[in-house]
Design a protein around this motif. Structure first.
Motif, mmCIF file in Angstrom:
data_model
loop_
_atom_site.group_PDB
_atom_site.id
_atom_site.type_symbol
_atom_site.label_atom_id
_atom_site.label_comp_id
_atom_site.label_asym_id
_atom_site.label_seq_id
_atom_site.Cartn_x
_atom_site.Cartn_y
_atom_site.Cartn_z
ATOM 1 N N SER A 1 -1.762 7.552 3.937
ATOM 2 C CA SER A 1 -2.407 8.558 4.773
ATOM 3 C C SER A 1 -2.510 9.890 4.031
ATOM 4 N N GLY A 2 -3.727 10.438 3.980
ATOM 5 C CA GLY A 2 -3.911 11.735 3.357
ATOM 6 C C GLY A 2 -3.356 12.857 4.208
ATOM 7 N N THR A 3 -3.399 12.675 5.539
ATOM 8 C CA THR A 3 -2.900 13.701 6.452
ATOM 9 C C THR A 3 -1.384 13.785 6.430
ATOM 10 N N LEU A 4 -0.722 12.605 6.495
ATOM 11 C CA LEU A 4 0.739 12.565 6.542
ATOM 12 C C LEU A 4 1.374 12.475 5.157
ATOM 13 N N ASN A 5 0.554 12.163 4.161
ATOM 14 C CA ASN A 5 1.022 12.049 2.783
ATOM 15 C C ASN A 5 2.117 10.982 2.630
ATOM 16 N N LYS A 6 1.915 9.844 3.301
ATOM 17 C CA LYS A 6 2.848 8.724 3.185
ATOM 18 C C LYS A 6 2.150 7.439 3.631
ATOM 19 N N ALA A 7 2.791 6.320 3.341
ATOM 20 C CA ALA A 7 2.225 5.026 3.744
ATOM 21 C C ALA A 7 2.452 4.805 5.239
ATOM 22 N N VAL A 8 1.395 4.396 5.934
ATOM 23 C CA VAL A 8 1.470 4.156 7.378
ATOM 24 C C VAL A 8 0.668 2.902 7.713
ATOM 25 N N TRP A 9 0.963 2.307 8.860
ATOM 26 C CA TRP A 9 0.148 1.203 9.373
ATOM 27 C C TRP A 9 -1.018 1.789 10.160
ATOM 28 N N LYS A 10 -2.206 1.376 9.775
ATOM 29 C CA LYS A 10 -3.410 1.778 10.510
ATOM 30 C C LYS A 10 -3.921 0.571 11.276
ATOM 31 N N PRO B 1 -11.773 8.153 6.739
ATOM 32 C CA PRO B 1 -11.680 9.553 6.296
ATOM 33 C C PRO B 1 -10.249 10.032 6.051
ATOM 34 N N ASP B 2 -9.291 9.522 6.856
ATOM 35 C CA ASP B 2 -7.912 9.998 6.744
ATOM 36 C C ASP B 2 -7.076 9.192 5.759
ATOM 37 N N VAL B 3 -7.713 8.258 5.041
ATOM 38 C CA VAL B 3 -7.005 7.415 4.082
ATOM 39 C C VAL B 3 -7.380 7.857 2.668
ATOM 40 N N LYS B 4 -6.377 7.980 1.806
ATOM 41 C CA LYS B 4 -6.604 8.508 0.461
ATOM 42 C C LYS B 4 -7.577 7.658 -0.345
ATOM 43 N N ASN B 5 -7.333 6.347 -0.375
ATOM 44 C CA ASN B 5 -8.144 5.460 -1.201
ATOM 45 C C ASN B 5 -8.752 4.345 -0.358
ATOM 46 N N PRO B 6 -9.930 3.856 -0.723
ATOM 47 C CA PRO B 6 -10.500 2.695 -0.017
ATOM 48 C C PRO B 6 -9.532 1.516 -0.066
ATOM 49 N N PHE B 7 -9.509 0.761 1.032
ATOM 50 C CA PHE B 7 -8.594 -0.382 1.121
ATOM 51 C C PHE B 7 -9.344 -1.667 0.788
ATOM 52 N N SER B 8 -8.677 -2.553 0.051
ATOM 53 C CA SER B 8 -9.266 -3.845 -0.285
ATOM 54 C C SER B 8 -8.168 -4.890 -0.372
ATOM 55 N N ALA B 9 -8.396 -6.047 0.225
ATOM 56 C CA ALA B 9 -7.409 -7.132 0.191
ATOM 57 C C ALA B 9 -8.113 -8.462 0.422
ATOM 58 N N SER B 10 -7.551 -9.531 -0.132
ATOM 59 C CA SER B 10 -8.156 -10.858 0.003
ATOM 60 C C SER B 10 -7.100 -11.929 -0.216
#
Length: 246
Positions: free
Chosen positions: A74-83, A141-150
Motif C-alpha cells: 500500500s502506498g498510503t500505509l507504506n506496508k503490505a496489506v490484503w486488498k 491507485p493506492d497500490v505502489k506497483n501493478p499486481f500480477s500472479a498466475s
C-alpha cells in the motif's frame, strides 16, 4: 423418574454441540492452506458470462459472484496489506475461446484495470474437466506497483463433460501465496453445452456437507426421543409392578 428428566437438557446440549462441531469440521476441511484474507461485509453481485465459438454456439457459461484477495504494498500505509476487491458484473467484459481440450474465460474490468483469466482443461480419457489455471493482473491507485500472479497447476471445480459444476456455498480458491479467489453461488460449464442452458449440476462437497448436517442432527434428536420414551416406559412398568398384591 426425576433423575431421567434432569438428563434430558444435557442430551439436547450434546446434540447442539454435535451440530456446531460438524459445521466447524466441514469448514476446516475446505479452508485454504494459507491464512485467508479478511472478507468484506458485502457479497459480490453474481454475473453471467458466456463464450461462443466460431459458429456462434455457446461453448462456456458461468454464473457467479467473484471476490479477489491480493497481498499488495500500500502506498498510503507504506506496508503490505490484503486488498479485497469485488468484481462488478455491470462493468466487467468477458471474452475467451473454446476447443475440445481447453476453455478460457477472460474477465476484464477496465476501470480498475483488472484482467482475470480462468482456464479449464478436459481429460479425454476420464471425460472429466477441472479448473487448471488462474491468472490475474491488476493496478489500483493506492497500490505502489501493478499486481500480477498466475498458477498453471490448479485442480479445482471438477465436473463431467455435459454437466455443470455448482457450489452455492462460498469457496476460497488459493492461487498463489499472495492471491486467492472467493466464489459465491457459482455455476459453471466449460464444455459440451446444449444451447444456452446449463447441464445437470454436480454439487460441490461444501453443499453436500451442509445438507448432511441437518440429517445427522435430526437422526440424533430422533434417537434421543426414542431413548427417553423407552426409559419412561420402563420406569412406568416398574412403578406399576410395585403395587401388585402378594
Amino acid at each position: 423418574m426425576t433423575h431421567r428428566i434432569r438428563k434430558q437438557p444435557l442430551s439436547l446440549c450434546f446434540v447442539a454441540i454435535l451440530a456446531v462441531t460438524l459445521r466447524q469440521s466441514c469448514a476446516a476441511t475446505d479452508a485454504p492452506p494459507t491464512a485467508a484474507p479478511p472478507t468484506p461485509t458485502g457479497q459480490p453481485e453474481r454475473g453471467y458470462y458466456n463464450i461462443t465459438n466460431g459458429n456462434g454456439t455457446t461453448c462456456l457459461m458461468a454464473y457467479m459472484g467473484l471476490q479477489i484477495n491480493v497481498n499488495v504494498s500500500s502506498g498510503t500505509l507504506n506496508k503490505a496489506v490484503w486488498k479485497v476487491q469485488n468484481l462488478q458484473p455491470n462493468r466487467t467484459n468477458s471474452s475467451g475461446s473454446c476447443d475440445s481440450e481447453s476453455s478460457t474465460l477472460r474477465l476484464t474490468d477496465e476501470q480498475n484495470k483488472i484482467n482475470l483469466t480462468f482456464v479449464f482443461s478436459m481429460n479425454a480419457t476420464t471425460n472429466k474437466y477441472r479448473l487448471s489455471e488462474v491468472s490475474l493482473s491488476a493496478s489500483w491507485p493506492d497500490v505502489k506497483n501493478p499486481f500480477s500472479a498466475s498458477n498453471r497447476s490448479l485442480d479445482y471445480l471438477h465436473g463431467t463433460a455435459g454437466r455443470s459444476y455448482m457450489c452455492r456455498e462460498q469457496q476460497n480458491l488459493p492461487v498463489t501465496v499472495n492471491f486467492s479467489l472467493n466464489t459465491f453461488q457459482l455455476q459453471v460449464q466449460p464444455f459440451n453445452l446444449t444451447g444456452d442452458q446449463f447441464g445437470t449440476a454436480e454439487e460441490c462437497q461444501l453443499d453436500e456437507d451442509n445438507m448432511l448436517i441437518p440429517i445427522i442432527v435430526g437422526a440424533a434428536l430422533a434417537g434421543l426421543v426414542l431413548v427417553v420414551l423407552v426409559a419412561y416406559l420402563i420406569g412406568r412398568k416398574r412403578s406399576h409392578a410395585g403395587y401388585q398384591t402378594i
